[in-house]
Design a protein around this motif. Sequence first.
Motif, PDB file in Angstrom:
ATOM      1  N   GLY A 214       1.952  -5.682  11.508  1.00  0.00           N
ATOM      2  CA  GLY A 214       2.023  -6.531  10.319  1.00  0.00           C
ATOM      3  C   GLY A 214       0.911  -6.267   9.322  1.00  0.00           C
ATOM      4  O   GLY A 214       0.377  -7.188   8.707  1.00  0.00           O
ATOM      5  N   PHE A 215       0.567  -4.985   9.134  1.00  0.00           N
ATOM      6  CA  PHE A 215      -0.441  -4.595   8.143  1.00  0.00           C
ATOM      7  C   PHE A 215       0.265  -4.263   6.825  1.00  0.00           C
ATOM      8  O   PHE A 215       1.099  -3.373   6.787  1.00  0.00           O
ATOM      9  CB  PHE A 215      -1.194  -3.340   8.596  1.00  0.00           C
ATOM     10  CG  PHE A 215      -2.323  -3.593   9.552  1.00  0.00           C
ATOM     11  CD1 PHE A 215      -2.180  -4.472  10.611  1.00  0.00           C
ATOM     12  CD2 PHE A 215      -3.536  -2.937   9.395  1.00  0.00           C
ATOM     13  CE1 PHE A 215      -3.219  -4.694  11.501  1.00  0.00           C
ATOM     14  CE2 PHE A 215      -4.582  -3.144  10.283  1.00  0.00           C
ATOM     15  CZ  PHE A 215      -4.432  -4.031  11.339  1.00  0.00           C
TER      16      PHE A 215
ATOM     17  N   PHE B  91       2.516 -13.838   3.764  1.00  0.00           N
ATOM     18  CA  PHE B  91       1.598 -12.860   3.175  1.00  0.00           C
ATOM     19  C   PHE B  91       0.216 -13.481   3.004  1.00  0.00           C
ATOM     20  O   PHE B  91       0.069 -14.522   2.375  1.00  0.00           O
ATOM     21  CB  PHE B  91       2.152 -12.424   1.810  1.00  0.00           C
ATOM     22  CG  PHE B  91       1.357 -11.355   1.116  1.00  0.00           C
ATOM     23  CD1 PHE B  91       1.572 -10.013   1.396  1.00  0.00           C
ATOM     24  CD2 PHE B  91       0.403 -11.689   0.161  1.00  0.00           C
ATOM     25  CE1 PHE B  91       0.854  -9.030   0.733  1.00  0.00           C
ATOM     26  CE2 PHE B  91      -0.317 -10.704  -0.499  1.00  0.00           C
ATOM     27  CZ  PHE B  91      -0.097  -9.370  -0.215  1.00  0.00           C
ATOM     28  N   LYS B  92      -0.795 -12.840   3.594  1.00  0.00           N
ATOM     29  CA  LYS B  92      -2.170 -13.364   3.505  1.00  0.00           C
ATOM     30  C   LYS B  92      -3.080 -12.252   2.974  1.00  0.00           C
ATOM     31  O   LYS B  92      -3.389 -11.300   3.691  1.00  0.00           O
ATOM     32  CB  LYS B  92      -2.657 -13.823   4.881  1.00  0.00           C
ATOM     33  CG  LYS B  92      -1.947 -15.077   5.391  1.00  0.00           C
ATOM     34  CD  LYS B  92      -2.675 -15.651   6.604  1.00  0.00           C
ATOM     35  CE  LYS B  92      -2.210 -17.061   6.915  1.00  0.00           C
ATOM     36  NZ  LYS B  92      -0.925 -17.100   7.598  1.00  0.00           N
ATOM     37  N   PRO B  93      -3.543 -12.384   1.729  1.00  0.00           N
ATOM     38  CA  PRO B  93      -4.358 -11.320   1.118  1.00  0.00           C
ATOM     39  C   PRO B  93      -5.838 -11.411   1.500  1.00  0.00           C
ATOM     40  O   PRO B  93      -6.712 -11.590   0.659  1.00  0.00           O
ATOM     41  CB  PRO B  93      -4.140 -11.563  -0.383  1.00  0.00           C
ATOM     42  CG  PRO B  93      -3.891 -13.031  -0.499  1.00  0.00           C
ATOM     43  CD  PRO B  93      -3.221 -13.466   0.782  1.00  0.00           C
ATOM     44  N   TYR B  94      -6.115 -11.239   2.785  1.00  0.00           N
ATOM     45  CA  TYR B  94      -7.498 -11.343   3.274  1.00  0.00           C
ATOM     46  C   TYR B  94      -8.318 -10.083   2.992  1.00  0.00           C
ATOM     47  O   TYR B  94      -9.521 -10.068   3.194  1.00  0.00           O
ATOM     48  CB  TYR B  94      -7.517 -11.587   4.790  1.00  0.00           C
ATOM     49  CG  TYR B  94      -7.010 -12.928   5.239  1.00  0.00           C
ATOM     50  CD1 TYR B  94      -7.157 -14.068   4.448  1.00  0.00           C
ATOM     51  CD2 TYR B  94      -6.383 -13.065   6.475  1.00  0.00           C
ATOM     52  CE1 TYR B  94      -6.692 -15.302   4.880  1.00  0.00           C
ATOM     53  CE2 TYR B  94      -5.926 -14.300   6.922  1.00  0.00           C
ATOM     54  CZ  TYR B  94      -6.078 -15.412   6.114  1.00  0.00           C
ATOM     55  OH  TYR B  94      -5.624 -16.640   6.550  1.00  0.00           O
TER      56      TYR B  94
ATOM     57  N   GLU C 120      -5.589  -4.909   0.532  1.00  0.00           N
ATOM     58  CA  GLU C 120      -4.855  -5.005   1.793  1.00  0.00           C
ATOM     59  C   GLU C 120      -4.561  -6.451   2.148  1.00  0.00           C
ATOM     60  O   GLU C 120      -5.285  -7.358   1.758  1.00  0.00           O
ATOM     61  CB  GLU C 120      -5.662  -4.370   2.933  1.00  0.00           C
ATOM     62  CG  GLU C 120      -5.144  -3.006   3.290  1.00  0.00           C
ATOM     63  CD  GLU C 120      -5.824  -2.428   4.506  1.00  0.00           C
ATOM     64  OE1 GLU C 120      -5.973  -3.147   5.511  1.00  0.00           O
ATOM     65  OE2 GLU C 120      -6.201  -1.252   4.455  1.00  0.00           O
ATOM     66  N   ALA C 121      -3.511  -6.635   2.952  1.00  0.00           N
ATOM     67  CA  ALA C 121      -3.131  -7.986   3.381  1.00  0.00           C
ATOM     68  C   ALA C 121      -2.453  -7.894   4.732  1.00  0.00           C
ATOM     69  O   ALA C 121      -2.236  -6.811   5.275  1.00  0.00           O
ATOM     70  CB  ALA C 121      -2.202  -8.620   2.350  1.00  0.00           C
TER      71      ALA C 121
END
Length: 370
Positions: free
Chosen positions: A60-61, A107-110, A169-170
Amino acid sequence: MELSYWELKNWFTNIDYTIVGSGIVGLHTALRLRERFPTAKILVLEKGMLPQGASTKNAGFACFGSLSEIIDDLITHTEDDVVRLIEKRWQGLQLLRKRLGDTAIDFKPYGGYELFLKEDESSFSECISKLPFVNEILKPLFKADVFSKEVDRFGFENTNEYLIFNPFEAQIDTGNMMQELLRQAVAANILILNQQTVTSYTDAGNHVEIVLNDFSFTSKKILFATNGFANSLTNGAVKPARAQVLITEPIPNLDIKGTFHLDKGYYYFRNIGDRILLGGGRNLDFETETTTEFGQTEIVQNKLESLLREVILPNHNFQIAHRWSGIMGVGNSKNPVVTQLSENVCCGVRLGGMGVAIGSLIGTELADLI
Protein backbone atom coordinates in the motif's frame (compact mmCIF):
# COMPACT_ATOMS: atom_id res chain seq x y z
CA MET A 1 -17.69 -27.76 -16.55
CA GLU A 2 -21.40 -28.43 -17.06
CA LEU A 3 -23.23 -25.19 -17.77
CA SER A 4 -26.92 -24.50 -18.16
CA TYR A 5 -28.47 -22.65 -21.06
CA TRP A 6 -28.86 -19.60 -18.79
CA GLU A 7 -25.23 -19.63 -17.72
CA LEU A 8 -24.01 -19.96 -21.29
CA LYS A 9 -26.37 -17.22 -22.51
CA ASN A 10 -25.57 -14.65 -19.80
CA TRP A 11 -21.87 -15.23 -19.15
CA PHE A 12 -20.31 -16.83 -22.22
CA THR A 13 -22.23 -15.65 -25.32
CA ASN A 14 -21.54 -12.56 -27.48
CA ILE A 15 -18.53 -11.47 -25.42
CA ASP A 16 -16.73 -8.46 -26.79
CA TYR A 17 -13.78 -8.22 -24.38
CA THR A 18 -12.33 -10.85 -22.07
CA ILE A 19 -9.79 -9.58 -19.54
CA VAL A 20 -7.56 -12.09 -17.77
CA GLY A 21 -6.67 -10.87 -14.27
CA SER A 22 -8.87 -8.89 -11.86
CA GLY A 23 -6.16 -6.83 -10.17
CA ILE A 24 -5.45 -3.12 -10.46
CA VAL A 25 -4.58 -3.35 -14.15
CA GLY A 26 -7.40 -5.73 -15.11
CA LEU A 27 -10.17 -3.73 -13.46
CA HIS A 28 -8.87 -0.40 -14.74
CA THR A 29 -8.79 -1.97 -18.20
CA ALA A 30 -12.40 -3.08 -17.80
CA LEU A 31 -13.56 0.30 -16.51
CA ARG A 32 -11.78 2.15 -19.31
CA LEU A 33 -13.31 -0.18 -21.91
CA ARG A 34 -16.74 0.50 -20.38
CA GLU A 35 -16.15 4.26 -20.78
CA ARG A 36 -15.23 3.77 -24.42
CA PHE A 37 -17.80 1.09 -25.28
CA PRO A 38 -20.93 1.62 -23.14
CA THR A 39 -22.86 -1.36 -24.54
CA ALA A 40 -19.99 -3.88 -24.86
CA LYS A 41 -20.12 -7.20 -23.02
CA ILE A 42 -17.03 -7.31 -20.81
CA LEU A 43 -15.92 -10.42 -18.92
CA VAL A 44 -13.09 -10.54 -16.37
CA LEU A 45 -11.56 -13.93 -15.52
CA GLU A 46 -9.55 -14.36 -12.30
CA LYS A 47 -7.75 -17.56 -11.42
CA GLY A 48 -7.72 -16.84 -7.68
CA MET A 49 -10.42 -16.45 -5.08
CA LEU A 50 -9.14 -12.84 -4.92
CA PRO A 51 -6.73 -11.13 -7.36
CA GLN A 52 -3.90 -13.66 -7.47
CA GLY A 53 -0.76 -11.57 -8.01
CA ALA A 54 0.07 -8.53 -5.89
CA SER A 55 -2.97 -6.24 -6.07
CA THR A 56 -4.37 -7.30 -2.68
CA LYS A 57 -1.00 -8.41 -1.28
CA ASN A 58 1.14 -5.29 -1.67
CA ALA A 59 2.24 -2.89 1.08
CA GLY A 60 0.00 0.00 0.00
CA PHE A 61 2.78 2.45 -0.91
CA ALA A 62 1.70 5.39 -3.06
CA CYS A 63 5.30 5.95 -4.16
CA PHE A 64 7.30 6.35 -7.36
CA GLY A 65 10.83 5.31 -6.30
CA SER A 66 13.25 6.10 -3.49
CA LEU A 67 16.33 8.25 -4.20
CA SER A 68 18.75 5.29 -4.17
CA GLU A 69 16.41 3.32 -6.45
CA ILE A 70 16.23 6.22 -8.93
CA ILE A 71 20.05 6.58 -8.88
CA ASP A 72 20.32 2.84 -9.49
CA ASP A 73 17.84 3.07 -12.40
CA LEU A 74 19.95 5.85 -13.96
CA ILE A 75 22.76 3.31 -14.37
CA THR A 76 20.64 0.88 -16.42
CA HIS A 77 18.20 3.30 -18.11
CA THR A 78 18.63 6.63 -19.88
CA GLU A 79 17.81 9.82 -17.98
CA ASP A 80 14.80 10.38 -20.26
CA ASP A 81 13.57 6.85 -19.59
CA VAL A 82 13.83 7.28 -15.82
CA VAL A 83 12.03 10.63 -15.84
CA ARG A 84 9.33 9.27 -18.14
CA LEU A 85 8.85 6.25 -15.87
CA ILE A 86 8.51 8.43 -12.77
CA GLU A 87 6.05 10.63 -14.66
CA LYS A 88 3.95 7.56 -15.53
CA ARG A 89 3.97 6.40 -11.91
CA TRP A 90 2.95 9.87 -10.74
CA GLN A 91 0.19 10.10 -13.38
CA GLY A 92 -1.00 6.63 -12.39
CA LEU A 93 -1.29 7.64 -8.73
CA GLN A 94 -3.34 10.71 -9.68
CA LEU A 95 -5.56 8.56 -11.90
CA LEU A 96 -6.10 6.05 -9.07
CA ARG A 97 -7.01 8.83 -6.61
CA LYS A 98 -9.34 10.49 -9.13
CA ARG A 99 -11.18 7.28 -10.00
CA LEU A 100 -11.55 5.89 -6.48
CA GLY A 101 -11.36 8.97 -4.24
CA ASP A 102 -8.94 9.54 -1.35
CA THR A 103 -11.50 8.56 1.28
CA ALA A 104 -12.24 5.20 -0.32
CA ILE A 105 -8.55 4.22 -0.48
CA ASP A 106 -7.70 5.78 2.92
CA PHE A 107 -5.06 7.99 1.33
CA LYS A 108 -2.68 9.37 3.97
CA PRO A 109 -0.05 11.87 2.73
CA TYR A 110 2.48 11.26 5.52
CA GLY A 111 5.44 11.49 3.16
CA GLY A 112 8.12 8.90 2.49
CA TYR A 113 11.57 8.35 3.97
CA GLU A 114 14.69 6.47 3.01
CA LEU A 115 17.02 5.28 5.75
CA PHE A 116 20.55 3.97 5.45
CA LEU A 117 22.27 1.38 7.63
CA LYS A 118 25.49 2.61 9.27
CA GLU A 119 27.40 -0.05 7.35
CA ASP A 120 26.07 1.42 4.08
CA GLU A 121 27.82 4.79 4.36
CA SER A 122 28.85 4.75 0.68
CA SER A 123 25.23 4.52 -0.50
CA PHE A 124 24.23 7.41 1.77
CA SER A 125 27.13 9.55 0.51
CA GLU A 126 26.23 8.80 -3.11
CA CYS A 127 22.58 9.75 -2.50
CA ILE A 128 23.54 13.03 -0.84
CA SER A 129 25.93 13.92 -3.65
CA LYS A 130 23.40 13.13 -6.39
CA LEU A 131 20.33 14.52 -4.60
CA PRO A 132 20.56 18.02 -6.25
CA PHE A 133 20.85 16.45 -9.72
CA VAL A 134 17.83 14.15 -9.21
CA ASN A 135 15.79 17.06 -7.83
CA GLU A 136 16.77 19.08 -10.90
CA ILE A 137 15.62 16.47 -13.44
CA LEU A 138 12.32 15.94 -11.53
CA LYS A 139 11.55 19.63 -11.00
CA PRO A 140 9.63 20.07 -14.30
CA LEU A 141 7.28 17.30 -13.14
CA PHE A 142 6.79 18.20 -9.46
CA LYS A 143 7.46 21.99 -9.58
CA ALA A 144 9.43 21.62 -6.33
CA ASP A 145 12.31 19.67 -4.81
CA VAL A 146 11.32 16.04 -4.26
CA PHE A 147 14.11 14.90 -1.94
CA SER A 148 15.66 16.56 1.10
CA LYS A 149 17.91 15.54 4.00
CA GLU A 150 16.30 15.36 7.44
CA VAL A 151 17.43 14.29 10.90
CA ASP A 152 15.98 10.90 11.97
CA ARG A 153 13.30 11.62 14.57
CA PHE A 154 11.89 8.06 14.67
CA GLY A 155 14.47 6.44 16.94
CA PHE A 156 15.84 3.95 14.42
CA GLU A 157 19.08 2.24 15.43
CA ASN A 158 22.20 1.20 13.53
CA THR A 159 21.31 3.74 10.85
CA ASN A 160 22.70 7.04 9.65
CA GLU A 161 21.45 10.00 11.70
CA TYR A 162 19.97 11.50 8.52
CA LEU A 163 17.05 10.31 6.39
CA ILE A 164 16.05 11.33 2.88
CA PHE A 165 12.51 12.76 2.95
CA ASN A 166 10.01 12.88 0.07
CA PRO A 167 6.82 14.89 0.75
CA PHE A 168 5.05 13.49 -2.35
CA GLU A 169 4.74 9.94 -1.00
CA ALA A 170 1.69 8.56 0.78
CA GLN A 171 0.12 5.33 1.96
CA ILE A 172 -3.18 3.73 1.03
CA ASP A 173 -5.31 0.82 2.22
CA THR A 174 -4.81 -1.87 -0.42
CA GLY A 175 -7.87 -3.87 0.63
CA ASN A 176 -10.14 -0.80 0.47
CA MET A 177 -8.70 0.10 -2.93
CA MET A 178 -9.51 -3.29 -4.44
CA GLN A 179 -12.97 -3.41 -2.88
CA GLU A 180 -13.80 -0.01 -4.38
CA LEU A 181 -12.48 -1.08 -7.79
CA LEU A 182 -14.60 -4.24 -7.65
CA ARG A 183 -17.63 -2.22 -6.56
CA GLN A 184 -17.21 0.15 -9.52
CA ALA A 185 -16.72 -2.74 -11.93
CA VAL A 186 -19.92 -4.46 -10.79
CA ALA A 187 -21.80 -1.12 -10.96
CA ALA A 188 -20.55 -0.73 -14.55
CA ASN A 189 -22.09 -4.09 -15.51
CA ILE A 190 -18.73 -5.83 -15.87
CA LEU A 191 -18.93 -9.59 -15.32
CA ILE A 192 -16.27 -11.04 -13.01
CA LEU A 193 -15.68 -14.78 -12.60
CA ASN A 194 -13.19 -16.02 -10.01
CA GLN A 195 -11.36 -19.36 -9.80
CA GLN A 196 -11.11 -19.49 -13.61
CA THR A 197 -7.76 -20.32 -15.22
CA VAL A 198 -7.20 -19.71 -18.92
CA THR A 199 -5.29 -22.82 -20.02
CA SER A 200 -4.95 -21.83 -23.70
CA TYR A 201 -6.25 -19.44 -26.33
CA THR A 202 -6.19 -19.18 -30.13
CA ASP A 203 -6.56 -16.00 -32.17
CA ALA A 204 -8.82 -17.19 -35.01
CA GLY A 205 -8.71 -13.87 -36.91
CA ASN A 206 -12.21 -12.56 -36.25
CA HIS A 207 -12.42 -13.85 -32.66
CA VAL A 208 -10.40 -15.59 -29.96
CA GLU A 209 -11.11 -19.11 -28.76
CA ILE A 210 -10.48 -19.28 -25.01
CA VAL A 211 -10.10 -22.53 -23.07
CA LEU A 212 -10.78 -22.81 -19.32
CA ASN A 213 -9.68 -26.32 -18.35
CA ASP A 214 -12.33 -28.47 -20.07
CA PHE A 215 -14.59 -25.63 -21.27
CA SER A 216 -14.13 -23.23 -24.18
CA PHE A 217 -15.89 -20.10 -25.44
CA THR A 218 -15.23 -17.25 -27.88
CA SER A 219 -14.58 -13.55 -27.39
CA LYS A 220 -13.87 -10.78 -29.91
CA LYS A 221 -10.72 -9.74 -28.03
CA ILE A 222 -8.68 -10.97 -25.07
CA LEU A 223 -6.56 -8.67 -22.89
CA PHE A 224 -4.02 -10.12 -20.43
CA ALA A 225 -3.41 -8.22 -17.19
CA THR A 226 -1.52 -11.01 -15.44
CA ASN A 227 1.74 -9.15 -14.61
CA GLY A 228 4.01 -11.60 -12.72
CA PHE A 229 2.33 -14.57 -14.40
CA ALA A 230 3.00 -13.31 -17.94
CA ASN A 231 6.36 -15.00 -18.59
CA SER A 232 5.14 -17.34 -21.34
CA LEU A 233 3.04 -14.59 -22.96
CA THR A 234 6.03 -12.32 -23.40
CA ASN A 235 8.78 -14.85 -24.26
CA GLY A 236 10.52 -14.25 -20.96
CA ALA A 237 10.40 -10.43 -20.96
CA VAL A 238 8.49 -10.64 -17.67
CA LYS A 239 9.87 -12.64 -14.75
CA PRO A 240 7.94 -13.34 -11.55
CA ALA A 241 9.33 -11.82 -8.36
CA ARG A 242 7.99 -12.96 -5.02
CA ALA A 243 7.75 -10.39 -2.23
CA GLN A 244 7.50 -11.67 1.34
CA VAL A 245 5.67 -9.49 3.87
CA LEU A 246 4.88 -9.57 7.58
CA ILE A 247 2.86 -7.41 9.94
CA THR A 248 3.13 -6.99 13.71
CA GLU A 249 0.46 -6.97 16.36
CA PRO A 250 -0.44 -3.41 17.51
CA ILE A 251 2.49 -1.72 19.30
CA PRO A 252 1.67 0.69 22.16
CA ASN A 253 3.01 4.25 21.70
CA LEU A 254 4.26 3.61 18.17
CA ASP A 255 5.59 6.91 16.82
CA ILE A 256 6.34 5.85 13.25
CA LYS A 257 4.15 7.30 10.49
CA GLY A 258 4.89 7.20 6.79
CA THR A 259 6.34 4.95 4.12
CA PHE A 260 9.98 3.91 4.51
CA HIS A 261 12.56 2.49 2.10
CA LEU A 262 15.86 0.75 2.73
CA ASP A 263 18.55 -0.61 0.40
CA LYS A 264 17.40 0.65 -3.03
CA GLY A 265 13.80 -0.29 -2.27
CA TYR A 266 14.58 -3.96 -1.59
CA TYR A 267 13.15 -3.45 1.92
CA TYR A 268 10.14 -1.30 2.73
CA PHE A 269 8.01 -0.72 5.79
CA ARG A 270 5.17 1.48 7.00
CA ASN A 271 2.78 1.90 9.86
CA ILE A 272 -0.79 0.65 9.58
CA GLY A 273 -2.29 2.35 12.60
CA ASP A 274 -0.12 1.07 15.47
CA ARG A 275 1.28 -1.90 13.55
CA ILE A 276 4.38 -2.13 11.38
CA LEU A 277 4.16 -3.82 7.99
CA LEU A 278 7.57 -4.84 6.62
CA GLY A 279 8.42 -6.55 3.36
CA GLY A 280 11.22 -7.32 0.94
CA GLY A 281 14.44 -9.28 1.01
CA ARG A 282 14.25 -11.00 -2.37
CA ASN A 283 17.78 -9.68 -3.04
CA LEU A 284 19.01 -12.22 -0.45
CA ASP A 285 18.15 -15.05 -2.85
CA PHE A 286 17.04 -13.86 -6.27
CA GLU A 287 16.91 -17.36 -7.69
CA THR A 288 14.46 -18.74 -5.11
CA GLU A 289 12.33 -15.60 -5.20
CA THR A 290 11.96 -15.75 -9.01
CA THR A 291 8.84 -17.87 -8.64
CA THR A 292 5.07 -17.84 -9.03
CA GLU A 293 4.73 -19.97 -5.88
CA PHE A 294 3.44 -18.21 -2.77
CA GLY A 295 5.20 -18.85 0.53
CA GLN A 296 7.95 -17.81 2.95
CA THR A 297 11.60 -18.75 3.30
CA GLU A 298 13.69 -18.84 6.45
CA ILE A 299 16.48 -16.62 5.07
CA VAL A 300 14.08 -13.77 4.20
CA GLN A 301 11.88 -14.06 7.30
CA ASN A 302 14.92 -14.10 9.60
CA LYS A 303 16.26 -10.96 7.92
CA LEU A 304 12.92 -9.16 8.20
CA GLU A 305 12.67 -10.01 11.90
CA SER A 306 16.26 -8.91 12.56
CA LEU A 307 15.55 -5.57 10.84
CA LEU A 308 12.55 -5.11 13.14
CA ARG A 309 14.59 -5.94 16.23
CA GLU A 310 17.82 -4.12 15.44
CA VAL A 311 16.75 -1.17 13.27
CA ILE A 312 13.05 -0.33 13.16
CA LEU A 313 11.72 -1.26 16.64
CA PRO A 314 14.86 -1.54 18.82
CA ASN A 315 13.13 -0.41 22.02
CA HIS A 316 9.79 -2.15 21.56
CA ASN A 317 8.50 -5.59 22.31
CA PHE A 318 6.58 -6.84 19.30
CA GLN A 319 4.82 -9.96 18.07
CA ILE A 320 4.40 -11.01 14.44
CA ALA A 321 0.67 -11.22 13.70
CA HIS A 322 0.70 -12.51 10.13
CA ARG A 323 2.94 -13.32 7.14
CA TRP A 324 2.15 -13.55 3.43
CA SER A 325 3.65 -13.11 -0.02
CA GLY A 326 2.72 -11.56 -3.38
CA ILE A 327 3.97 -12.07 -6.93
CA MET A 328 5.25 -9.04 -8.88
CA GLY A 329 6.33 -8.82 -12.52
CA VAL A 330 9.86 -7.58 -13.26
CA GLY A 331 12.37 -7.72 -16.12
CA ASN A 332 15.61 -6.29 -17.51
CA SER A 333 13.83 -2.99 -18.03
CA LYS A 334 11.58 -1.16 -15.59
CA ASN A 335 9.39 -0.04 -18.50
CA PRO A 336 5.98 -1.80 -18.55
CA VAL A 337 5.03 -3.97 -21.52
CA VAL A 338 1.77 -2.72 -23.07
CA THR A 339 1.48 -4.30 -26.48
CA GLN A 340 -0.61 -6.08 -29.05
CA LEU A 341 0.48 -9.73 -29.33
CA SER A 342 -1.72 -10.53 -32.34
CA GLU A 343 -4.80 -9.16 -34.10
CA ASN A 344 -7.16 -9.78 -31.14
CA VAL A 345 -4.73 -10.33 -28.23
CA CYS A 346 -3.11 -7.63 -26.07
CA CYS A 347 -1.27 -7.49 -22.76
CA GLY A 348 -0.35 -4.92 -20.11
CA VAL A 349 2.28 -6.40 -17.78
CA ARG A 350 5.69 -5.93 -16.05
CA LEU A 351 4.86 -3.28 -13.47
CA GLY A 352 8.26 -3.60 -11.79
CA GLY A 353 6.93 -3.67 -8.23
CA MET A 354 5.12 -0.35 -8.76
CA GLY A 355 1.59 -1.66 -9.39
CA VAL A 356 -0.15 0.74 -7.00
CA ALA A 357 1.48 3.68 -8.78
CA ILE A 358 1.41 2.60 -12.39
CA GLY A 359 -1.37 -0.02 -12.55
CA SER A 360 -4.26 2.33 -13.25
CA LEU A 361 -2.36 3.99 -16.10
CA ILE A 362 -1.28 0.65 -17.61
CA GLY A 363 -4.90 -0.57 -17.48
CA THR A 364 -6.00 2.56 -19.29
CA GLU A 365 -3.25 2.23 -21.92
CA LEU A 366 -4.12 -1.45 -22.41
CA ALA A 367 -7.79 -0.64 -23.00
CA ASP A 368 -6.79 2.13 -25.41
CA LEU A 369 -4.91 -0.38 -27.60
CA ILE A 370 -8.36 -1.60 -28.71
